[in-house]
Design a protein around this motif. Sequence first.
Motif, PDB file in Angstrom:
ATOM      1  N   ASP A 170      -8.937   7.434   9.377  1.00 58.19           N
ATOM      2  CA  ASP A 170      -8.232   6.701  10.268  1.00 58.19           C
ATOM      3  C   ASP A 170      -6.753   7.235  10.441  1.00 58.19           C
ATOM      4  OD1 ASP A 170      -8.272   3.653  11.377  1.00 58.19           O
ATOM      5  OD2 ASP A 170      -6.231   4.432  11.190  1.00 58.19           O
ATOM      6  N   PRO A 171      -6.184   7.490  11.598  1.00 56.54           N
ATOM      7  CA  PRO A 171      -4.765   7.794  11.762  1.00 56.54           C
ATOM      8  C   PRO A 171      -3.569   7.309  10.686  1.00 56.54           C
ATOM      9  CG  PRO A 171      -5.237   6.902  13.676  1.00 56.54           C
ATOM     10  CD  PRO A 171      -6.526   6.824  12.951  1.00 56.54           C
ATOM     11  N   ASP A 172      -3.905   6.045  10.398  1.00 58.72           N
ATOM     12  CA  ASP A 172      -3.199   5.191   9.462  1.00 58.72           C
ATOM     13  C   ASP A 172      -3.586   5.131   8.183  1.00 58.72           C
ATOM     14  OD1 ASP A 172      -1.703   3.347   8.133  1.00 58.72           O
ATOM     15  OD2 ASP A 172      -2.150   1.470   9.274  1.00 58.72           O
ATOM     16  N   ASN A 208      -2.890   3.639   5.674  1.00 55.84           N
ATOM     17  CA  ASN A 208      -3.043   2.547   4.982  1.00 55.84           C
ATOM     18  C   ASN A 208      -4.272   1.667   5.486  1.00 55.84           C
ATOM     19  OD1 ASN A 208      -0.877   3.131   3.338  1.00 55.84           O
ATOM     20  ND2 ASN A 208       0.563   2.577   5.173  1.00 55.84           N
ATOM     21  N   ALA A 209      -4.942   2.069   6.484  1.00 52.61           N
ATOM     22  CA  ALA A 209      -5.976   1.389   7.134  1.00 52.61           C
ATOM     23  C   ALA A 209      -7.006   0.952   6.225  1.00 52.61           C
ATOM     24  CB  ALA A 209      -6.530   2.046   8.390  1.00 52.61           C
TER      25      ALA A 209
END
Length: 309
Positions: free
Chosen positions: A261-263, A265-266
């Motif tokens: 995921d680009p995040d 923290n996802a």
Amino acid sequence: MDAGTIAKRPATGVLATNQIEDILALDADIVIHTSRITAPYAEQNADVARRLASGKNVISINGFYMPQVHGAAYANPLRAAAEQGQATLAGIGVNPGVIAERLALTLSGLMASLDHVECLEVVDCSNVPSADFLFGVLGFNSDLAQSDIRKGPLAQLYTDLYSETFAYMAEAWGTKVRSITPAHRMTLAPEHIHIQAGVIETGHVAGTEWRWDAVFEDGRTMTHSLLWTIAPQLHADGEGAHWTISARGRPNITISLTISDPDPNAPHSRPAMDMTAAVLIRAIPDVCAAAAGFYPLPKAQLPFKERFL
């Protein structure tokens, strides 16, 4: 209720209901069926059949790739409902749906001869928040001395589901499944392991590898494995690809597929959920345009030599 309210987000204008009659009454082209799959495997069929009979195409992530594999008593009511509603039933997803049925088949089309295919999945479940899902549906924290989940309804559920994958491959290769042998493996916690959803007790299941070995009538073999774990460090590779697909013959081919995921923290599960949503949404026009009944298989992708002999 607004879907945004349920998700604790701003209102979306999309309304949700827990009454199937509300869905049946809609003038909708298609229903995306993503209910939580539970044992026994056929438990979901009655609701799916009602949707089909009401004239709605159905895309489901819970099997339905080859309903006929389970026999006439299983498949005929679904087919009859689809014909009644002039609707199409399609099994669409990532695994099952893409890993073997698309990627492994694609590899086989690059080969002069094919002996064996292996599809391996690894999923880190450690930050899944739902205790009911982890400990109930997936079988984590089970005490094998009290109840061996490798031989119970959970194992049968997954065997029923993935038997369609093997049948799908056989159909595409122009052969039939001779045998499917379960080879499930469980990883036990060496000590108490604390995760978001609760505690895995010492000696209880901390990793489930649902694994099957299949033999086809033409002599080829295939292994399909799903390793779900709350402690990746307990497994030989630790961290690695989410899927590894190998084809053995001439030549040998192996590909690895890793998603992120680009995040940072996802949740670990979000990339796979995004993939699944994308596959479902992109299938909608094709399923709506298909003839009533079961969604058709793709054209066979035979190894090169066998296409021309």
